[in-house]
Write a protein that holds these residues in place. Structure first.
Motif, PDB file in Angstrom:
ATOM      1  N   GLN A 100       0.800  -1.214   0.000  1.00  0.00           N
ATOM      2  CA  GLN A 100       0.000   0.000   0.000  1.00  0.00           C
ATOM      3  C   GLN A 100       0.840   1.273   0.000  1.00  0.00           C
ATOM      4  O   GLN A 100       0.452   2.273  -0.583  1.00  0.00           O
ATOM      5  CB  GLN A 100      -0.938  -0.003   1.214  1.00  0.00           C
ATOM      6  CG  GLN A 100      -1.944  -1.133   1.204  1.00  0.00           C
ATOM      7  CD  GLN A 100      -2.808  -1.158   2.449  1.00  0.00           C
ATOM      8  OE1 GLN A 100      -2.891  -0.183   3.198  1.00  0.00           O
ATOM      9  NE2 GLN A 100      -3.453  -2.284   2.698  1.00  0.00           N
ATOM     10  N   SER A 101       1.980   1.268   0.666  1.00  0.00           N
ATOM     11  CA  SER A 101       2.817   2.467   0.716  1.00  0.00           C
ATOM     12  C   SER A 101       4.279   2.089   0.859  1.00  0.00           C
ATOM     13  O   SER A 101       4.606   1.032   1.398  1.00  0.00           O
ATOM     14  CB  SER A 101       2.398   3.371   1.877  1.00  0.00           C
ATOM     15  OG  SER A 101       2.541   2.709   3.124  1.00  0.00           O
ATOM     16  N   PHE A 102       5.164   2.937   0.344  1.00  0.00           N
ATOM     17  CA  PHE A 102       6.605   2.673   0.340  1.00  0.00           C
ATOM     18  C   PHE A 102       6.889   1.288  -0.247  1.00  0.00           C
ATOM     19  O   PHE A 102       7.398   0.390   0.421  1.00  0.00           O
ATOM     20  CB  PHE A 102       7.195   2.816   1.745  1.00  0.00           C
ATOM     21  CG  PHE A 102       7.019   4.166   2.354  1.00  0.00           C
ATOM     22  CD1 PHE A 102       7.838   5.224   1.972  1.00  0.00           C
ATOM     23  CD2 PHE A 102       6.020   4.396   3.291  1.00  0.00           C
ATOM     24  CE1 PHE A 102       7.673   6.489   2.528  1.00  0.00           C
ATOM     25  CE2 PHE A 102       5.842   5.661   3.846  1.00  0.00           C
ATOM     26  CZ  PHE A 102       6.663   6.716   3.451  1.00  0.00           C
ATOM     27  N   VAL A 103       6.520   1.153  -1.507  1.00  0.00           N
ATOM     28  CA  VAL A 103       6.659  -0.115  -2.219  1.00  0.00           C
ATOM     29  C   VAL A 103       7.649   0.072  -3.368  1.00  0.00           C
ATOM     30  O   VAL A 103       7.508   1.010  -4.160  1.00  0.00           O
ATOM     31  CB  VAL A 103       5.307  -0.597  -2.776  1.00  0.00           C
ATOM     32  CG1 VAL A 103       5.474  -1.916  -3.536  1.00  0.00           C
ATOM     33  CG2 VAL A 103       4.294  -0.743  -1.650  1.00  0.00           C
ATOM     34  N   GLY A 104       8.658  -0.787  -3.462  1.00  0.00           N
ATOM     35  CA  GLY A 104       9.635  -0.677  -4.535  1.00  0.00           C
ATOM     36  C   GLY A 104      10.030  -2.026  -5.094  1.00  0.00           C
ATOM     37  O   GLY A 104      10.056  -3.023  -4.366  1.00  0.00           O
ATOM     38  N   GLY A 105      10.348  -2.062  -6.378  1.00  0.00           N
ATOM     39  CA  GLY A 105      10.776  -3.307  -6.991  1.00  0.00           C
ATOM     40  C   GLY A 105      12.042  -3.851  -6.357  1.00  0.00           C
ATOM     41  O   GLY A 105      12.181  -5.058  -6.143  1.00  0.00           O
ATOM     42  N   LEU A 106      12.981  -2.964  -6.026  1.00  0.00           N
ATOM     43  CA  LEU A 106      14.225  -3.372  -5.376  1.00  0.00           C
ATOM     44  C   LEU A 106      14.177  -3.093  -3.878  1.00  0.00           C
ATOM     45  O   LEU A 106      14.441  -3.980  -3.064  1.00  0.00           O
ATOM     46  CB  LEU A 106      15.414  -2.627  -5.993  1.00  0.00           C
ATOM     47  CG  LEU A 106      16.804  -3.105  -5.552  1.00  0.00           C
ATOM     48  CD1 LEU A 106      17.119  -4.474  -6.159  1.00  0.00           C
ATOM     49  CD2 LEU A 106      17.881  -2.087  -5.932  1.00  0.00           C
ATOM     50  N   ILE A 107      13.841  -1.836  -3.515  1.00  0.00           N
ATOM     51  CA  ILE A 107      13.840  -1.392  -2.122  1.00  0.00           C
ATOM     52  C   ILE A 107      12.545  -0.625  -1.840  1.00  0.00           C
ATOM     53  O   ILE A 107      12.155   0.243  -2.620  1.00  0.00           O
ATOM     54  CB  ILE A 107      15.041  -0.470  -1.842  1.00  0.00           C
ATOM     55  CG1 ILE A 107      16.364  -1.222  -2.066  1.00  0.00           C
ATOM     56  CG2 ILE A 107      14.990   0.101  -0.436  1.00  0.00           C
ATOM     57  CD1 ILE A 107      17.585  -0.328  -2.068  1.00  0.00           C
ATOM     58  N   GLY A 108      11.903  -0.933  -0.709  1.00  0.00           N
ATOM     59  CA  GLY A 108      10.690  -0.209  -0.349  1.00  0.00           C
ATOM     60  C   GLY A 108      11.000   1.196   0.145  1.00  0.00           C
ATOM     61  O   GLY A 108      10.422   2.180  -0.320  1.00  0.00           O
ATOM     62  N   SER A 109      11.924   1.314   1.086  1.00  0.00           N
ATOM     63  CA  SER A 109      12.317   2.605   1.641  1.00  0.00           C
ATOM     64  C   SER A 109      13.820   2.597   1.903  1.00  0.00           C
ATOM     65  O   SER A 109      14.356   1.642   2.469  1.00  0.00           O
ATOM     66  CB  SER A 109      11.573   2.874   2.955  1.00  0.00           C
ATOM     67  OG  SER A 109      12.020   4.073   3.558  1.00  0.00           O
ATOM     68  N   ASN A 110      14.494   3.687   1.488  1.00  0.00           N
ATOM     69  CA  ASN A 110      15.938   3.775   1.634  1.00  0.00           C
ATOM     70  C   ASN A 110      16.310   5.056   2.369  1.00  0.00           C
ATOM     71  O   ASN A 110      15.965   6.149   1.950  1.00  0.00           O
ATOM     72  CB  ASN A 110      16.592   3.764   0.247  1.00  0.00           C
ATOM     73  CG  ASN A 110      18.097   4.008   0.303  1.00  0.00           C
ATOM     74  OD1 ASN A 110      18.711   3.876   1.351  1.00  0.00           O
ATOM     75  ND2 ASN A 110      18.674   4.369  -0.826  1.00  0.00           N
ATOM     76  N   PHE A 111      17.029   4.922   3.492  1.00  0.00           N
ATOM     77  CA  PHE A 111      17.543   6.070   4.223  1.00  0.00           C
ATOM     78  C   PHE A 111      19.058   5.937   4.328  1.00  0.00           C
ATOM     79  O   PHE A 111      19.570   5.085   5.061  1.00  0.00           O
ATOM     80  CB  PHE A 111      16.918   6.172   5.616  1.00  0.00           C
ATOM     81  CG  PHE A 111      17.340   7.399   6.378  1.00  0.00           C
ATOM     82  CD1 PHE A 111      16.770   8.628   6.108  1.00  0.00           C
ATOM     83  CD2 PHE A 111      18.324   7.321   7.347  1.00  0.00           C
ATOM     84  CE1 PHE A 111      17.176   9.770   6.796  1.00  0.00           C
ATOM     85  CE2 PHE A 111      18.731   8.452   8.046  1.00  0.00           C
ATOM     86  CZ  PHE A 111      18.157   9.681   7.762  1.00  0.00           C
ATOM     87  N   GLN A 112      19.762   6.720   3.540  1.00  0.00           N
ATOM     88  CA  GLN A 112      21.223   6.801   3.590  1.00  0.00           C
ATOM     89  C   GLN A 112      21.926   5.473   3.310  1.00  0.00           C
ATOM     90  O   GLN A 112      23.039   5.225   3.796  1.00  0.00           O
ATOM     91  CB  GLN A 112      21.689   7.355   4.943  1.00  0.00           C
ATOM     92  CG  GLN A 112      21.244   8.786   5.189  1.00  0.00           C
ATOM     93  CD  GLN A 112      21.729   9.342   6.527  1.00  0.00           C
ATOM     94  OE1 GLN A 112      22.198   8.600   7.385  1.00  0.00           O
ATOM     95  NE2 GLN A 112      21.588  10.640   6.704  1.00  0.00           N
ATOM     96  N   THR A 113      21.308   4.620   2.530  1.00  0.00           N
ATOM     97  CA  THR A 113      21.988   3.408   2.072  1.00  0.00           C
ATOM     98  C   THR A 113      22.519   3.644   0.667  1.00  0.00           C
ATOM     99  O   THR A 113      21.839   4.210  -0.180  1.00  0.00           O
ATOM    100  CB  THR A 113      21.034   2.202   2.090  1.00  0.00           C
ATOM    101  OG1 THR A 113      20.855   1.766   3.438  1.00  0.00           O
ATOM    102  CG2 THR A 113      21.582   1.031   1.271  1.00  0.00           C
ATOM    103  N   THR A 114      23.736   3.209   0.417  1.00  0.00           N
ATOM    104  CA  THR A 114      24.363   3.324  -0.900  1.00  0.00           C
ATOM    105  C   THR A 114      24.150   2.023  -1.662  1.00  0.00           C
ATOM    106  O   THR A 114      24.411   0.939  -1.123  1.00  0.00           O
ATOM    107  CB  THR A 114      25.869   3.581  -0.757  1.00  0.00           C
ATOM    108  OG1 THR A 114      26.067   4.791  -0.042  1.00  0.00           O
ATOM    109  CG2 THR A 114      26.527   3.673  -2.127  1.00  0.00           C
ATOM    110  N   TYR A 115      23.662   2.136  -2.904  1.00  0.00           N
ATOM    111  CA  TYR A 115      23.550   0.910  -3.686  1.00  0.00           C
ATOM    112  C   TYR A 115      24.093   1.143  -5.088  1.00  0.00           C
ATOM    113  O   TYR A 115      24.030   2.213  -5.647  1.00  0.00           O
ATOM    114  CB  TYR A 115      22.120   0.379  -3.705  1.00  0.00           C
ATOM    115  CG  TYR A 115      21.050   1.268  -4.252  1.00  0.00           C
ATOM    116  CD1 TYR A 115      20.642   1.183  -5.587  1.00  0.00           C
ATOM    117  CD2 TYR A 115      20.405   2.202  -3.431  1.00  0.00           C
ATOM    118  CE1 TYR A 115      19.649   1.978  -6.084  1.00  0.00           C
ATOM    119  CE2 TYR A 115      19.405   3.007  -3.931  1.00  0.00           C
ATOM    120  CZ  TYR A 115      19.025   2.896  -5.259  1.00  0.00           C
ATOM    121  OH  TYR A 115      18.041   3.698  -5.748  1.00  0.00           O
TER     122      TYR A 115
END
Length: 222
Positions: free
Chosen positions: A200-215
């Motif tokens: 329903q919210s904060f949905v991502g194919g790779l990551i739902g929610s990212n805070f200061q993560t490097t990818y």
């Protein structure tokens, strides 16, 4: 027993413990907290070991190990179905390990379906502080009742993921990702997800929610 903490073939593996070539088939393990097909909790080393069957619990529940701290798992796998016993309140439910703290998972995988409430992952439910997951994968369907649900890791806090992937369908409410549901100050490299993702919210194919993560070199492809 469903009333027991530290449930598994081994309740607790100590710092000097080492398990190699342990193969458990058709297990049926039930407990409350710290529940795993092989061990409820491990501070030791687990190599070339596996579990098949079903594992049920409430908190820190994994197909192989419920709680992994300051220790390692390598070249091991679980095909067990892993599920919470109360899907409205279960936490840290993972296909291989429920909760990892300063641990290492290398060349390992989980293929069983995983069901829980919060912090639910195809491989690891909650990976916390200075942990590393490398050359590992999960393919089971992952379902969470509320938050932090990921195809590989549900909640990822100051953890490294590299050369890993998730292929299972992921469903939940919020902070839902094909690879990782929620990530905070971590590192993700050379990793991907290919399963369908819904929430329903904060949905991502790779990551739902990212805070200061490097990818880097990581992607979603469906």
């Amino acid at each position: 027993s469903s009333d027991t903490d530290y449930a598994g073939l081994f309740a607790d593996i100590g710092y000097s413990g080492k398990l190699i070539n342990m193969k458990l088939e058709n297990v049926n393990v039930r407990g409350q907290g710290y529940v795993g097909g092989l061990a409820g909790q491990s501070y030791g080393q687990i190599d070339k070991s596996s579990v098949t069957g079903v594992v049920y619990g409430k908190n820190n529940v994994g197909g192989l190990v419920g709680n992994l701290e300051n220790s390692s798992i390598s070249e091991s796998y679980s095909t067990a179905t892993v599920s919470g016993i109360d899907l409205t309140s279960d936490n840290e439910i993972g296909g291989l390990v429920g909760y990892v703290y300063e641990g290492v998972i290398h060349k390992s995988y989980a293929t069983g379906d995983v069901n829980g409430n919060q912090r639910v992952g195809g491989l690891v439910g909650f990976s916390y502080r200075s942990s590393t997951i490398s050359e590992s994968y999960a393919t089971g369907a992952v379902s969470g009742g509320t938050y932090f649900v990921g195809g590989l890791v549900g909640d990822h806090f100051q953890t490294t993921i590299r050369n890993s992937y998730a292929a299972g369908m992921v469903t939940g409410k919020s902070y839902i990702g094909g690879l990782v549901g929620n990530t905070f100050q971590g590192l993700i490299s050379n990793s991907f997800a290919i399963g369908t993702v819904s929430g329903q919210s904060f949905v991502g194919g790779l990551i739902g929610s990212n805070f200061q993560t490097t990818y880097s070199n990581s992607f979603y492809d469906k």
